[in-house]
Design an enzyme around this catalytic site. Structure first.
Site, PDB file in Angstrom:
ATOM      1  N   SER A  14       0.805  -1.130   0.075  1.00 13.59           N
ATOM      2  CA  SER A  14      -0.064   0.139   0.016  1.00 13.59           C
ATOM      3  C   SER A  14       0.773   1.277  -0.080  1.00 13.59           C
ATOM      4  CB  SER A  14      -1.021  -0.131   1.243  1.00 13.59           C
ATOM      5  OG  SER A  14      -1.797  -1.077   1.280  1.00 13.59           O
ATOM      6  N   GLU A  34       9.391  -5.297  -6.152  1.00 14.82           N
ATOM      7  CA  GLU A  34       8.267  -6.025  -5.356  1.00 14.82           C
ATOM      8  C   GLU A  34       8.829  -7.655  -5.682  1.00 14.82           C
ATOM      9  OE1 GLU A  34       5.950  -5.931  -2.757  1.00 14.82           O
ATOM     10  OE2 GLU A  34       6.213  -8.147  -3.149  1.00 14.82           O
ATOM     11  N   THR A  41       0.611  -7.072   1.713  1.00 17.86           N
ATOM     12  CA  THR A  41      -0.327  -7.828   2.560  1.00 17.86           C
ATOM     13  C   THR A  41      -1.948  -7.533   2.362  1.00 17.86           C
ATOM     14  OG1 THR A  41       1.426  -7.838   4.254  1.00 17.86           O
ATOM     15  CG2 THR A  41      -0.855  -8.197   5.521  1.00 17.86           C
ATOM     16  N   CYS A  42      -2.025  -6.141   2.539  1.00 14.80           N
ATOM     17  CA  CYS A  42      -3.569  -5.623   2.532  1.00 14.80           C
ATOM     18  C   CYS A  42      -4.070  -6.377   1.523  1.00 14.80           C
ATOM     19  CB  CYS A  42      -3.773  -4.231   2.454  1.00 14.80           C
ATOM     20  SG  CYS A  42      -5.364  -3.740   2.331  1.00 14.80           S
ATOM     21  N   CYS A  47      -6.205  -7.380   4.822  1.00 12.42           N
ATOM     22  CA  CYS A  47      -7.541  -6.589   4.852  1.00 12.42           C
ATOM     23  C   CYS A  47      -8.634  -6.977   3.593  1.00 12.42           C
ATOM     24  CB  CYS A  47      -7.402  -5.117   4.480  1.00 12.42           C
ATOM     25  SG  CYS A  47      -5.777  -4.281   5.219  1.00 12.42           S
ATOM     26  N   LYS A  50      -9.592 -10.794   3.867  1.00  9.88           N
ATOM     27  CA  LYS A  50     -10.213 -11.097   5.322  1.00  9.88           C
ATOM     28  C   LYS A  50     -11.505 -10.366   5.176  1.00  9.88           C
ATOM     29  CE  LYS A  50     -10.479  -7.711   7.428  1.00  9.88           C
ATOM     30  NZ  LYS A  50      -9.372  -7.312   8.318  1.00  9.88           N
ATOM     31  N   ALA A 114      15.063  -6.396  -4.079  1.00  5.89           N
ATOM     32  CA  ALA A 114      15.935  -5.168  -4.182  1.00  5.89           C
ATOM     33  C   ALA A 114      16.933  -5.240  -2.802  1.00  5.89           C
ATOM     34  CB  ALA A 114      15.404  -3.931  -4.210  1.00  5.89           C
ATOM     35  N   GLY A 174      -5.004 -12.806  20.880  1.00  7.29           N
ATOM     36  CA  GLY A 174      -6.355 -12.097  21.080  1.00  7.29           C
ATOM     37  C   GLY A 174      -6.322 -10.861  20.348  1.00  7.29           C
ATOM     38  N   TYR A 176      -6.241  -8.273  16.536  1.00  3.98           N
ATOM     39  CA  TYR A 176      -6.809  -8.133  15.531  1.00  3.98           C
ATOM     40  C   TYR A 176      -6.892  -9.187  14.791  1.00  3.98           C
ATOM     41  CZ  TYR A 176      -6.507  -2.754  15.009  1.00  3.98           C
ATOM     42  OH  TYR A 176      -6.539  -1.478  15.202  1.00  3.98           O
ATOM     43  N   ILE A 177      -6.090  -9.937  14.309  1.00  6.22           N
ATOM     44  CA  ILE A 177      -6.248 -11.063  13.308  1.00  6.22           C
ATOM     45  C   ILE A 177      -7.012 -12.115  14.118  1.00  6.22           C
ATOM     46  CG2 ILE A 177      -5.035 -12.811  12.028  1.00  6.22           C
ATOM     47  CD1 ILE A 177      -2.962 -10.577  11.466  1.00  6.22           C
ATOM     48  N   GLU A 180     -10.785 -11.572  14.244  1.00  4.68           N
ATOM     49  CA  GLU A 180     -11.325 -11.725  13.008  1.00  4.68           C
ATOM     50  C   GLU A 180     -11.578 -12.910  12.562  1.00  4.68           C
ATOM     51  OE1 GLU A 180      -9.932  -7.038  11.548  1.00  4.68           O
ATOM     52  OE2 GLU A 180      -8.658  -8.915  10.614  1.00  4.68           O
ATOM     53  N   ARG A 197      -3.534 -14.743  26.104  1.00  2.00           N
ATOM     54  CA  ARG A 197      -2.977 -14.664  27.609  1.00  2.00           C
ATOM     55  C   ARG A 197      -3.523 -13.565  28.543  1.00  2.00           C
ATOM     56  NH1 ARG A 197       3.147 -12.541  25.757  1.00  2.00           N
ATOM     57  NH2 ARG A 197       2.386 -10.649  24.693  1.00  2.00           N
ATOM     58  N   ARG A 203      -6.032  -6.195  23.784  1.00  5.52           N
ATOM     59  CA  ARG A 203      -5.552  -5.445  24.784  1.00  5.52           C
ATOM     60  C   ARG A 203      -5.021  -3.903  24.093  1.00  5.52           C
ATOM     61  NH1 ARG A 203       0.039  -4.633  25.182  1.00  5.52           N
ATOM     62  NH2 ARG A 203       0.711  -6.145  23.951  1.00  5.52           N
ATOM     63  N   HIS A 433     -33.259   8.981  11.504  1.00  3.20           N
ATOM     64  CA  HIS A 433     -33.820   7.958  12.136  1.00  3.20           C
ATOM     65  C   HIS A 433     -34.686   6.943  11.300  1.00  3.20           C
ATOM     66  CE1 HIS A 433     -36.314   6.352  15.633  1.00  3.20           C
ATOM     67  NE2 HIS A 433     -37.320   6.520  14.954  1.00  3.20           N
ATOM     68  N   GLU A 438     -27.577   7.304  14.891  1.00  4.13           N
ATOM     69  CA  GLU A 438     -28.512   8.324  15.652  1.00  4.13           C
ATOM     70  C   GLU A 438     -27.893   8.600  17.005  1.00  4.13           C
ATOM     71  OE1 GLU A 438     -32.743   8.687  15.740  1.00  4.13           O
ATOM     72  OE2 GLU A 438     -32.706   6.662  15.291  1.00  4.13           O
TER      73      GLU A 438
HETATM   74  P1  NDP Z   1      -1.717  -8.016  17.477  1.00  4.59           P
HETATM   75  O1  NDP Z   1      -0.357  -7.315  18.155  1.00  4.59           O
HETATM   76  O2  NDP Z   1      -2.905  -7.078  17.161  1.00  4.59           O
HETATM   77  O3  NDP Z   1      -2.051  -9.211  18.365  1.00  4.59           O
HETATM   78  C1  NDP Z   1      -1.070 -10.356  18.715  1.00  4.59           C
HETATM   79  C2  NDP Z   1      -1.708 -11.259  19.660  1.00  4.59           C
HETATM   80  O4  NDP Z   1      -0.659 -12.051  19.938  1.00  4.59           O
HETATM   81  C3  NDP Z   1      -2.162 -10.385  21.024  1.00  4.59           C
HETATM   82  O5  NDP Z   1      -3.259 -10.799  21.474  1.00  4.59           O
HETATM   83  C4  NDP Z   1      -0.861 -10.823  21.798  1.00  4.59           C
HETATM   84  O6  NDP Z   1      -1.022 -10.771  23.297  1.00  4.59           O
HETATM   85  C5  NDP Z   1      -0.521 -12.019  21.192  1.00  4.59           C
HETATM   86  N1  NDP Z   1       0.830 -12.543  21.764  1.00  4.59           N
HETATM   87  C6  NDP Z   1       2.019 -11.995  21.141  1.00  4.59           C
HETATM   88  N2  NDP Z   1       3.048 -12.518  21.648  1.00  4.59           N
HETATM   89  C7  NDP Z   1       2.665 -13.581  22.441  1.00  4.59           C
HETATM   90  C8  NDP Z   1       3.164 -14.819  23.202  1.00  4.59           C
HETATM   91  N3  NDP Z   1       4.769 -14.731  23.462  1.00  4.59           N
HETATM   92  N4  NDP Z   1       2.484 -15.643  23.983  1.00  4.59           N
HETATM   93  C9  NDP Z   1       1.343 -15.356  23.964  1.00  4.59           C
HETATM   94  N5  NDP Z   1       0.498 -14.361  23.120  1.00  4.59           N
HETATM   95  C10 NDP Z   1       1.324 -13.627  22.560  1.00  4.59           C
HETATM   96  O7  NDP Z   1      -1.147  -8.831  16.076  1.00  4.59           O
HETATM   97  P2  NDP Z   1      -1.985  -9.236  14.998  1.00  4.59           P
HETATM   98  O8  NDP Z   1      -1.173 -10.406  14.416  1.00  4.59           O
HETATM   99  O9  NDP Z   1      -3.590  -9.618  15.328  1.00  4.59           O
HETATM  100  O10 NDP Z   1      -2.085  -8.257  13.781  1.00  4.59           O
HETATM  101  C11 NDP Z   1      -1.041  -7.403  13.647  1.00  4.59           C
HETATM  102  C12 NDP Z   1      -1.224  -6.017  13.259  1.00  4.59           C
HETATM  103  O11 NDP Z   1      -2.008  -5.917  12.040  1.00  4.59           O
HETATM  104  C13 NDP Z   1      -2.516  -5.360  14.204  1.00  4.59           C
HETATM  105  O12 NDP Z   1      -1.795  -4.812  15.497  1.00  4.59           O
HETATM  106  C14 NDP Z   1      -2.769  -4.203  13.330  1.00  4.59           C
HETATM  107  O13 NDP Z   1      -2.043  -3.048  13.550  1.00  4.59           O
HETATM  108  C15 NDP Z   1      -2.766  -4.770  12.037  1.00  4.59           C
HETATM  109  N6  NDP Z   1      -4.098  -5.377  11.406  1.00  4.59           N
HETATM  110  C16 NDP Z   1      -5.100  -4.604  11.442  1.00  4.59           C
HETATM  111  C17 NDP Z   1      -6.164  -5.050  11.018  1.00  4.59           C
HETATM  112  C18 NDP Z   1      -7.554  -4.001  10.780  1.00  4.59           C
HETATM  113  O14 NDP Z   1      -7.171  -2.778  10.515  1.00  4.59           O
HETATM  114  N7  NDP Z   1      -8.650  -4.611  10.748  1.00  4.59           N
HETATM  115  C19 NDP Z   1      -6.617  -6.384  10.701  1.00  4.59           C
HETATM  116  C20 NDP Z   1      -5.446  -7.246  11.102  1.00  4.59           C
HETATM  117  C21 NDP Z   1      -4.154  -6.792  11.329  1.00  4.59           C
HETATM  118  P3  NDP Z   1      -0.785  -9.488  24.107  1.00  4.59           P
HETATM  119  O15 NDP Z   1      -1.976  -8.527  23.908  1.00  4.59           O
HETATM  120  O16 NDP Z   1      -0.932 -10.298  25.517  1.00  4.59           O
HETATM  121  O17 NDP Z   1       0.701  -9.095  23.585  1.00  4.59           O
END
Ligand code: NDP
Length: 457
Positions: A14, A34, A41-42, A47, A50, A114, A174, A176-177, A180, A197, A203, A433, A438
């Protein structure tokens, strides 16, 4: 010394494609390399595909909902292979568009890797080229946990190309990915275990959103395992067993690591150009996207700041305008709206209540309701909408939503927030409405006050 190119962009995602295209449009001699796929990725493994998979999942639930509105719809089985083939056709079409945009702009295109030879020289497709300025826009890639048996699990890149839909999938993470894909697999009929975790998913997001999401995941039949961290993965016949650090075990058919992404800087030869990276390998940049090396810039996920496609695209455009368009500007990372395409989706702009309250007292307005559609469909689905307002200035500093159409609604709210709208501005706006949106202009009763001066209330 005159270089072969005014600008060489490494990476056709992008950020890179936008930067190369706009710079070429300003008359610069531009090259872009490239090695994998145009659009990055997107477009290919993020994105776009997905969201198509999320939409695939929605049809199943809508077919069930229709009964409440008088329809008799007999739902057949879902055909995963057909969905993936349709998705691949669409992604192929988009790849072509990205490539053509570059050709039409007059950029020199290399379908190759490159790497840096020195600060102005790159090796690409077996030859050396020089450029006055170089942009690093190589993105990032998903990472597995470093635990025994990790190779038995997949990452998001693989999830888009699975030949069959697993009956059971355990998603680790836990973020974004993770949330989703939990929604996608559950909506398409799999049993989903979500292992994270923290006490709640996502978070860093507003607490009300996190709690609302945990309830929504439960309502969707997703089994959550908070406070769990995998220690090892073993094959048990065709199945996979995850052993957690707390001793619990979980059996599944597919383990999916959604445990974060890493900037893509290995093997680029950054050391030969003297470009500094941080401990996770991200290229360090200033607000103008400059690295520590003269004439070398970086943008998008490789800088690991706010890893969102529209931020990367905006940065690519701004840099090209700044360098070649006589329009120097930079992109603010404040009030950037974002959405998580969970089921239902989340959208947010500005500060979570907890972060805003740490800066000073905030008025908080929260509403929870069953969307109109589901009063008739009978589906157990709730919407949460929330405004966080700086008590002193009355500026809306946070808007959060969990519920259908949240991303579509948040885009408009973000404009208001960028303009510095106050709660009174929201209040004097007439609602449309009947909509969910709203609610944002009709929330009159403050739910609570939080923050430093709470005691003054
Ligand atoms: P995130 O950083 O959002 O989440 C990573 C997850 O993995 C967290 O829950 C984290 O836990 C967990 N984790 C990391 N290390 C460990 C570990 N050693 N043991 C256990 N759990 C662990 O990454 P994603 O891969 O989901 O996405 C990457 C990024 O891509 C996003 O942050 C976002 O910026 C982008 N993205 C955006 C989207 C959108 O706009 N809709 C969609 C998908 C991706 P903890 O929270 O405890 O660190």
């Amino acid at each position: 010394m005159k270089h072969e190119f005014d600008l060489f962009v490494i990476g056709g995602g992008s950020a890179g494609v936008r930067c190369a295209r706009i710079a070429a449009g300003h008359g610069a001699r531009v090259a872009i390399a490239e090695e994998r796929f145009w659009g990055g990725t997107c477009v290919n493994v993020g994105c776009v595909p997905k969201k198509l998979l999320v939409q695939a999942g929605e049809y199943g639930a809508w077919a069930d909902d229709a009964a409440g509105f008088g329809w008799t719809i007999k739902k057949g089985p879902h055909d995963w292979a057909k969905l993936i083939a349709a998705k691949d056709r669409e992604i192929g079409r988009l790849n072509g568009i990205y490539r053509r945009l570059l050709d039409n702009a007059g950029a020199t295109v290399f379908e190759a890797r490159a790497t840096f030879v020195d600060q102005h020289t790159l090796e690409v497709a077996g030859k050396r080229v020089t450029a006055e300025r170089i942009v690093i826009a190589t993105g990032g890639h998903p990472v597995r946990l470093d635990i025994p048996g990790a190779e038995l699990g997949i990452i998001s890149d693989d999830a888009f190309y699975l030949e069959t839909m697993p009956k059971r999938v355990a998603i680790i993470g836990g973020g974004y990915i993770a949330v989703e894909f939990a929604g996608i697999f559950a909506a398409l009929g799999a049993h989903v275990d979500l292992v994270y975790r923290q006490p709640l998913p996502l978070r860093g997001f507003d607490q009300d959103l996190r709690e609302g999401l945990a309830e929504a995941l439960k309502a969707n039949g997703i089994a959550q395992h908070p406070g769990c961290q995998p220690q090892r993965i073993d094959a048990v016949g065709d199945a996979r067993r995850i052993t957690m650090k707390n001793g619990h075990t979980l059996e599944t058919d597919l383990v999916f690591f959604a445990t974060g992404r890493k900037p893509h800087t290995e093997g680029l030869g950054l050391e030969r150009a003297g470009v500094a990276t941080n401990p996770v390998g991200a290229v360090i940049v200033d607000a103008q996207l400059r690295t520590n090396a003269p004439h070398i810039y970086a943008m998008g996920d490789v800088t690991d700041r706010l890893n969102l496609t529209p931020v990367a695209t905006a940065e690519g455009h701004a840099l090209a305008d700044s360098l070649f368009g006589r329009n120097p500007r930079h992109i603010s990372l404040e009030n950037v709206p974002t959405a998580v395409f969970s089921t239902p989706p989340i959208a947010t702009c500005g500060l979570p209540e907890e972060v805003a309250a740490a800066r000073g007292p905030v008025d908080v307005f929260v509403t929870h309701f069953t969307p109109m559609r589901h009063t008739m469909s009978g589906r157990n689905r709730r919407t949460m909408m929330k405004l966080v307002v700086d008590q002193k200035t009355q500026v809306v500093v946070g808007a959060h939503m969990l519920g259908e159409d949240a991303p579509e609604i948040m885009q408009g709210l973000a404009i208001a927030m960028i303009c510095g709208a106050t709660k009174a501005d929201f209040d004097r706006t007439i609602g449309i409405h009947p909509t969910a949106a709203e609610e944002y202009v009709t929330m009159r009763t403050r739910s609570r006050v939080t923050g430093a001066a709470q005691a003054a209330e």
